[in-house]
Design a protein around this motif. Structure first.
Motif: not given
Lengths: 757, 757
Positions: B528-549
């Protein structure tokens, strides 16, 4: 016999197509089949193999060098050029026997006279840095001619400029153009010298042009020569400019005829190892020979750091990138005719392993995920938005880069083909084994275990049929992944036995795993889609059979914009069973001995009407499998379509204003495969040589030379008899089996004649 | 206090919106807020709960019954209707206290006189088959009035017709309309009787209309009544027509006022168990009360084979289908106020288990994959092509049906919520346990094991954010799947201990597995995806953070067609981080006690600007979590947006020519959740009752009744003090904990006052 491509008359609309059709090259550089007076608007290009540059935010692409063959003429103050002037006749021809390009143009003059202008050129196969040309001019009336010739450094680029700090110099009558690429700061130098037997030339360094004005006398033929050398910082020479000047001077000293002679002998050697003679079908004969020609002019004989881009050296299309085309469609030709070049192609993958490892890591996988579009470093040049949506103008997310994981298996397949075919296992110790293991590791990390079905599966991939992205258990991909695992284990077995110390050293970094035990475990529980028990058809991927069944013609009738992309998220074909190109059938060709004739036939018949052949890689595979299942006449039209692709130029040239044309080396290789591996039925896996001819009805025979395990053979495949002539220089014998008949050993110097039916 | 929705004046453009806004209903049927003289063009609908039909190749949808309240008037030969006539005044009002609809129209006559027409109606909450209306007419000058009233069987359908063999009959002055649905041949009968205290009516069986012509005397108020009964073959009655007639006759015998009184007493009971009183915010008070009203008129109090469709009983939109909306957005309201209906909603899932098993099998999975759009059988009504591409007009492949696997986890979540909340474990032995285990089995077969990461993953799903289809390891989905596995094991533990014989019998078919050991094994290695250790954000799904902002406003500026779909293959949002609706934040709300305030705050702040709220299910979740993290004023606008959705009618009404409007029960339930579970901070998981108030600044207090474990409590949540009044009839005590303070037990009949800060 005919070795010449020619076209008469001038048609502006054919300039682009003819630029591909009349190409020359030598593997170091390609020179498009343009005319002497042409410039960037006519897509002149001297494309350098393996040198890439990125300009601004545009994509990386190969660098085109300044054009040292640039020449224009004036007659009585008026330019002589096919684009602006009326011609009495014009002919462009290419002698594919020696890669010699020739043009002859007869211009009509206002005074009723004519000017006949010829130019021939070649990119030397002896000295790969050298291009030479011979030009003549003859008028029917006296007139004043001005010849302007030198180097045109205003190069054509799709996403340029790539040449910065363009410098124009001259030294001892040699024009010198130098530049430095923007991204990697690689220097490029072109030197040119023109030798006239008449008149007085003046040099204009600022334009890199030399000018010669003379009174032409009616009936006299004036001849001059140009010697051009091209170098780049990738060549490993100390002083680029010196080297370029030295090369030109040396060439001038030898002179045109000597250079041409040497060049032609090199080409004779090439043809002696590769020409395929088809009796009974002149059209097929020429098309096949032309296909082989296209492969020979782009083969990287000189470097193992360069492979063959998808559009050869015909320009910058597709980023000059190397695709799976090389391993799957071109490699077989080189294996059979030029194993050294075949090794270069495979070593290119060894040298780009680090890029493939970076790509795997980028996506969170282990091992090596080879680039879908590979350039110098092996990093992927493929973008995530590869196609524009014609309806909205927006870039469309496609999955070529992220999901065509079969590329890593294709590389492994190529390496293992090379090793098995040639018996040259040194490729493994030279880095090939690491490539294999890293790819197997990649697939182990990419695979998932299905606990209910107790098997490993390969999910979320795009197979060869790019119209269906992100599918599960693509039969082609899974079969190739399985092969990768097998090869990883076999390569380890070989090295452990034969090079135990090297094996220990090489596997040091692999020992943390996953490695051989995991590969073995995965292999034992790996799922590869099998023929349906009812109709023997192999489902292309999970749930492919649930897609809409629609006839190809009906699907075409749904097209709203002729440039619309059929794949991607909302593509016309995406939700149907229509495929872009051979997929299951390609797999059946690769593993032809693992499937019954019935299975191959059932799948050919099922998939053939569903295949759009939206890729030039597709038809040859249907030809190959048609031959395999004993239906060569079904395959013949596909063979011809493949073999003539660069002659007819009927492939797509533009998408919007983006030029995407060029030559089609994969189809060229595919034509060779269809003729030799398909119709002549040659199959060699490193052990016995099989010949199962299955020729189109009009073919009387196929004759060709092959290099098998270092031995030279000449095969003559007739309709009832096969002749095998082994070179007396061969070191060992090989077994031949014709049409599944008895094994016949062919000793050095022996000629076997085998009848079959 | 205000209990009335009203609108003055007549505006044709508001007819559709008002049809929703002024709806009445009783869970058996819904009656849109249209006027007496309206017909299908004005979207009149008597929508029957749970009765579906499929006409031709169109999609299945609920059946609308003939309209027994249809009435038109003529005055001196001219029709009196708001659509055609000038009105002096017109008012439409709805008394939500007793679900009583009223209209009053004053028509202007050419002779200068006026005609005042009133009509009030209700769908009886006492006899669910009954609708009754009272109409009056009063003129200022003598004139001739013609009243035509009866049954309009020309019903509005989106994809009809559904009523075949329409028969028009009458018996003893009762008009009878009967029909049979096309697909399942379910009979439908509507009976109507009009009672006039004046004039002489004549029946026209052929039109199902009765006509009464009379000379109206100025100043006299003429009153008449209509009694309408509706039955279908789903009601389990022997003779539909007899039943319909009997019902009408019985109603007539009781008379309008008696029927209304009984109806109103039923409504008083409902409100006494559900009304929430907000002090200090009249606007919020009314909007919340109206939201509760919308839930009460569609609650299936009478049947456990019917659940609540996404558009309630306001018509046929969204196929009258039941979505996850019920479990995730409506269930909490019913759990706290009407556990019997909550049980019905959950039993609906038990009764549709076979459909869910068929769906799982269709896709090659085990267990139960609940329908994304569920109707009577539980088979999925959702199509694969759910949206039209506005640029090409082509249907677009979407993955609502195949990939929103979280629906099965939502069902399990709902069942377990019910069981824990009420303590009514009989739901488990009545089929709930099978549902839970089949869903867990489904997920076990859907999951894949990642051998490198040594964990089970859920691949290729669509989470709540439907703009991102086919993603891996959606945090929401994985958290819910984990909960499903836990519940499967807990349910088994409970039954094994408390009902060993039943457990043995129930698990007989599960024993081949995968069952509890496999669930346990999966649970122990489940990702189960967990909060990012840096900013506590949980990634909505794998590689969501690589999408265009991209900022939401910037994305909106890219819109080319206001109706274009943002999701799907080529959607505007698909390749960006912009989400349609609460996804990670919804998960944080469901599992609020598993995450720190810091994590909830970080994720609220991260996802809030990236959320488009393209679904009416989204804003309430941001309100809930805002309250949870101590920022109720951030949440207040989201609460109001949710609570007023059916009052403003500002949601989308049409896509092209397709009507997609209607009421929004999930938002209605969401408004209740935000107010009670969010701002008032009530949390009960079956053990202790927690109250953590976090009210918007203008709220003085929230007061409401709740049913907790069968006991009735009245809570008054002030800004500094909470009062808890336990009913003297309660069977046991419960512990209350306010703002994390000390535990206080509340015995039957006791009132607790707890101060907090």
């Amino acid at each position: 016999m005919n070795w010449t491509v020619e076209e008469s008359g001038f048609d502006l609309a054919r300039v682009t197509t003819n630029g591909n059709k009349f190409m020359i090259g030598n593997g170091y550089m390609g020179y498009r089949g343009t005319l002497e007076e042409f410039g960037k608007e006519q897509l002149v290009a001297v494309t350098l193999a393996g040198l890439y540059d990125k300009s601004g935010q545009q994509w990386r692409e190969p660098v085109n060098a300044p054009n040292g063959l640039f020449t224009t003429l004036l007659c009585d103050g008026e330019p002589l050029t096919v684009i602006e002037q009326e011609v009495i006749s014009h002919r462009q021809e290419l002698d594919i026997r020696s890669a010699l390009h020739r043009r002859e143009t007869v211009y009509k003059r206002p005074d009723g006279g004519t000017v006949t202008y010829t130019a021939e050129r070649f990119a030397s196969m002896d000295n790969l840095h050298l291009m030479v040309s011979k030009l003549t001019l003859c008028t029917t009336r006296d007139c004043t001619i001005v010849i302007q010739t030198g180097i045109d450094d205003d190069v054509w680029d799709i996403n340029g400029p790539h040449l910065n700090d363009l410098q124009k110099n001259s030294m001892d009558h040699i024009m010198i153009s130098t530049a430095i690429t923007g991204e990697l700061k690689v220097p490029v130098a072109v030197a040119e010298l023109a030798v006239f037997g008449f008149g007085e030339q003046s040099l204009d360094e600022s334009s890199l042009l030399r000018q010669l004005t003379f009174k032409a006398q009616a009936g006299v033929t004036y001849t001059w020569y140009k010697y051009v050398s091209v170098f780049s910082g990738l060549d490993g020479t100390e002083s680029l400019v010196n080297e370029a000047i030295t090369t030109v001077n040396a060439a001038v000293n030898l002179g045109y005829e000597v250079l041409l002679g040497t060049h032609q002998r090199k080409w004779e050697d090439k043809w002696s190892l590769s020409d395929v003679i088809i009796k009974g079908d002149q059209e097929a004969q020429f098309a096949l020979r032309y296909s082989i020609y296209q492969l020979l002019i782009i083969a990287p004989t000189h470097s193992e750091r360069v492979s063959i881009p998808a559009r050869g050296l015909s320009g910058q299309v597709y980023k000059g990138a190397v695709f799976w085309d090389t391993e799957m469609f071109m490699l077989p030709f080189f294996l059979h005719s030029d194993p050294v070049t075949a090794r270069n192609l495979m070593m290119y993958r060894v040298h780009t392993l680090e890029g493939a490892k970076r790509k795997a890591a980028e996506y969170g996988f282990l091992g090596a995920f080879y680039a879908w579009e590979s350039q110098d470093t092996g990093d992927d040049a493929c973008t995530l938005f590869n196609v524009n949506d014609v309806f909205t103008g927006r870039p469309m997310r496609t999955y070529f880069r992220d999901k065509q994981v079969h590329i890593s298996a294709d590389v492994v397949h190529g390496i293992w083909q090379y090793v098995q075919f040639t018996g040259d296992y040194s490729l493994l110790t030279d880095g090939g084994a690491e490539v294999i293991w890293e790819c197997a590791k990649f697939f182990y990390s990419y695979a998932y275990y299905n606990p209910v079905k107790a098997r490993y599966e390969i999910l979320d991939v795009t197979g060869p049929d790019e119209y269906h992205e992100r599918v599960n258990n693509n039969a082609f991909t899974n079969a190739l992944v399985k092969e990768t695992l097998e090869i990883a284990i076999q390569a380890a077995d070989y090295l452990r036995t034969n090079h135990p110390a090297a094996f220990e050293a090489m596997t040091d970094t692999f020992k943390e795993g996953p490695f051989l035990p995991e590969f073995q475990e995965m292999l034992e529980h790996f799922y590869v889609p099998q023929p349906n028990t009812e109709n023997l058809v192999i489902e292309q991927f999970d749930r492919y059979f649930t897609l809409e069944e629609v006839a190809l013609t009906d699907l075409k009738s749904r097209v709203l914009n002729k440039h619309e992309y059929w794949g991607g998220g909302n593509g016309l074909a995406t939700t149907t069973t229509i495929l872009k190109q051979a997929d299951v059938v390609l797999m059946l060709n690769l593993f032809k001995h693992s499937f019954s004739q019935e299975v191959k036939k059932a799948n050919w018949e099922f998939y053939e009407p569903r295949t759009e052949h939206g890729s030039s890689l597709s038809p040859c595979i249907y030809a190959l499998v048609a031959a395999d299942i004993g239906a060569p006449d079904w395959g013949y039209p596909y063979f011809m379509r493949t073999a003539t692709v660069d002659l007819t130029g009927e492939s797509k040239q533009y998408v919007g204003d983006l030029y995407i044309g060029g030559t089609h080396p994969a189809a060229n290789g595919g034509a060779w495969m269809a003729a030799v591996l398909g119709f002549a039925g040659l199959y060699f896996n490193g052990e016995d040589v099989h010949l199962n001819p299955s020729m189109p009805k009009q073919w009387e025979s196929v004759e060709l030379p092959v290099v098998l395990r270092g031995g030279n053979y000449r095969l003559h495949v007739g309709r009832e008899e096969i002749t095998i002539q082994a070179s007396a220089d061969n070191k060992s014998a090989l077994n031949f089996i014709v049409s599944g008949g008895q094994v016949e050993m062919c000793q050095p110097g022996v000629q076997l004649q085998i009848r079959y039916s």
